[in-house]
Design an enzyme around this catalytic site. Structure first.
Site, short mmCIF file in Angstrom:
data_model
loop_
_atom_site.label_atom_id
_atom_site.label_comp_id
_atom_site.label_asym_id
_atom_site.label_seq_id
_atom_site.Cartn_x
_atom_site.Cartn_y
_atom_site.Cartn_z
N HIS A 74 0.81 -1.23 0.00
CA HIS A 74 0.00 0.00 0.00
C HIS A 74 0.84 1.28 0.00
O HIS A 74 0.33 2.35 -0.31
CB HIS A 74 -0.83 0.08 1.28
CG HIS A 74 -1.89 -0.97 1.40
ND1 HIS A 74 -2.69 -1.31 0.36
CD2 HIS A 74 -2.29 -1.73 2.45
CE1 HIS A 74 -3.54 -2.24 0.76
NE2 HIS A 74 -3.32 -2.52 2.02
N CYS A 96 4.01 -1.38 -3.87
CA CYS A 96 3.71 -1.84 -5.24
C CYS A 96 4.19 -0.77 -6.23
O CYS A 96 3.97 0.43 -6.01
CB CYS A 96 2.21 -2.03 -5.36
SG CYS A 96 1.67 -2.34 -7.04
N GLU A 130 -3.15 3.17 1.79
CA GLU A 130 -2.72 3.73 0.50
C GLU A 130 -3.11 5.22 0.40
O GLU A 130 -2.33 6.04 -0.08
CB GLU A 130 -3.36 2.95 -0.66
CG GLU A 130 -2.86 3.45 -2.01
CD GLU A 130 -3.66 2.88 -3.18
OE1 GLU A 130 -3.89 1.66 -3.21
OE2 GLU A 130 -4.02 3.67 -4.06
N ASN A 226 -11.42 -4.38 -1.09
CA ASN A 226 -11.52 -5.02 -2.40
C ASN A 226 -12.40 -6.28 -2.30
O ASN A 226 -13.21 -6.56 -3.19
CB ASN A 226 -10.09 -5.36 -2.87
CG ASN A 226 -10.06 -6.27 -4.05
OD1 ASN A 226 -9.82 -7.46 -3.90
ND2 ASN A 226 -10.31 -5.72 -5.21
#
Ligand code: SF4
Length: 288
Positions: A74, A96, A130, A226
């Site tokens: 994140h 990421c 994030e 998610n």
């Protein structure tokens, strides 16, 4: 009876590489601190904990010195890196690459907005790791919006640059952009498409998978945004969709009524957990 695991389900590449890096560190050093849960799935966190993972929060992190800490997929705001530097903490950075790119874009967007008296808007979940990392790129000035009610936080007379948290739903992002554009006075609205392709492709494929089976066991941690989003999409296409976090949650009598059983999950659901669900249902079927 036929059981099928959704081939598109399972970790996204950001989470796969973070876990790979973590496992390598654990093999080498036997233990590693991680700032926040490495993945929003308690089962996977427990597995890694048994290998030596120690999850810490921001308060603990700020008091640590001379150690090694992993930053998860994140990402983190610049202040985390500053604390690490001050406290001689070695960072194992598993942010990421797509989140890193978005952080850079938000930073540049903020500079551009500063120059013309505009605002940066982040469409995302307030407090999500994030989002905290993205807001940190703007000296904490970005406005976070989650729904239509939050639009009142925006000054519509100023130019805007809008970004989305990578895991948001594309349809919701497009709807909110439309509403912003409709209320904006000068129409100086810049929009960056920052939704992760993996997430939008999953949203498309999960509906097809749900329609192709009689029932779906959707495996996810309850703390995965998610997971909640994909579960809802699955349910829209197949009303016999059951949310489970582990095998204990399965209503086996109900599930064994169906001939074609599908197993799917979030981008934070490990494949081994979906295989465990598959084995469990098969064994119950054979022993009934
Ligand atoms: S969902 Fe996409 S952006 Fe987020 S960690 Fe996974 S691959 Fe990266």
């Amino acid at each position: 009876m036929n059981i099928r695991i959704d081939t598109q389900a399972g970790f996204c590449f950001g989470v796969v590489s973070a876990i790979k890096a973590l496992e390598q560190e654990l093999k080498k050093d036997g233990t590693l601190y991680c700032l926040g849960d490495i993945v929003h799935n308690n089962m996977e966190v427990e597995r890694l904990k048994a290998m030596g993972l120690k999850t810490i929060d921001n308060e603990t992190f700020s008091k640590m010195n001379d150690c090694k800490v992993m930053i998860r997929a994140h990402g983190e705001p610049p202040s985390t890196y500053q604390i690490a530097k001050q406290n001689n903490i070695e960072i194992v950075d598993a942010t990421c690459p797509m989140v890193l790119k978005l952080q850079k874009d938000v930073r540049m967007g903020y500079e551009k907005m500063q120059a013309i008296g505009g605002q940066v808007i982040i469409f995302g979940k307030k407090g999500h790791a994030e989002v905290v990392g993205l807001v940190g790129q703007t000296q904490n000035k970005a406005i976070v919006i989650s729904n239509e009610e939050d639009l009142d936080k925006i000054d519509f007379s100023k130019p805007l640059h809008i970004y989305s948290q990578t895991t948001k739903n594309r349809e919701d992002y497009e709807n909110i952009i439309e509403k912003i554009k409709a209320r904006h006075l000068t129409k100086e609205v810049f929009v960056t498409d920052s939704i992760c392709k993996k997430v939008s492709l999953r949203a498309k494929s999960i509906g097809d998978f749900a329609k192709s089976v009689d029932c779906v066991l959707f495996v996810s941690g309850k703390n995965s945004s998610n997971g909640m989003y994909l579960f809802e999409l699955c349910k829209q296409q197949n009303k016999n969709t059951f949310f489970i976090s582990d095998v204990e949650d399965i209503d086996i009598e109900q599930v064994l009524k169906y001939d074609n059983i599908g197993i799917s999950g979030a981008t934070s659901t490990p494949m081994w957990l979906m295989e465990k669900v598959e084995d469990y249902v098969y064994k119950k079927f054979e022993n009934q």
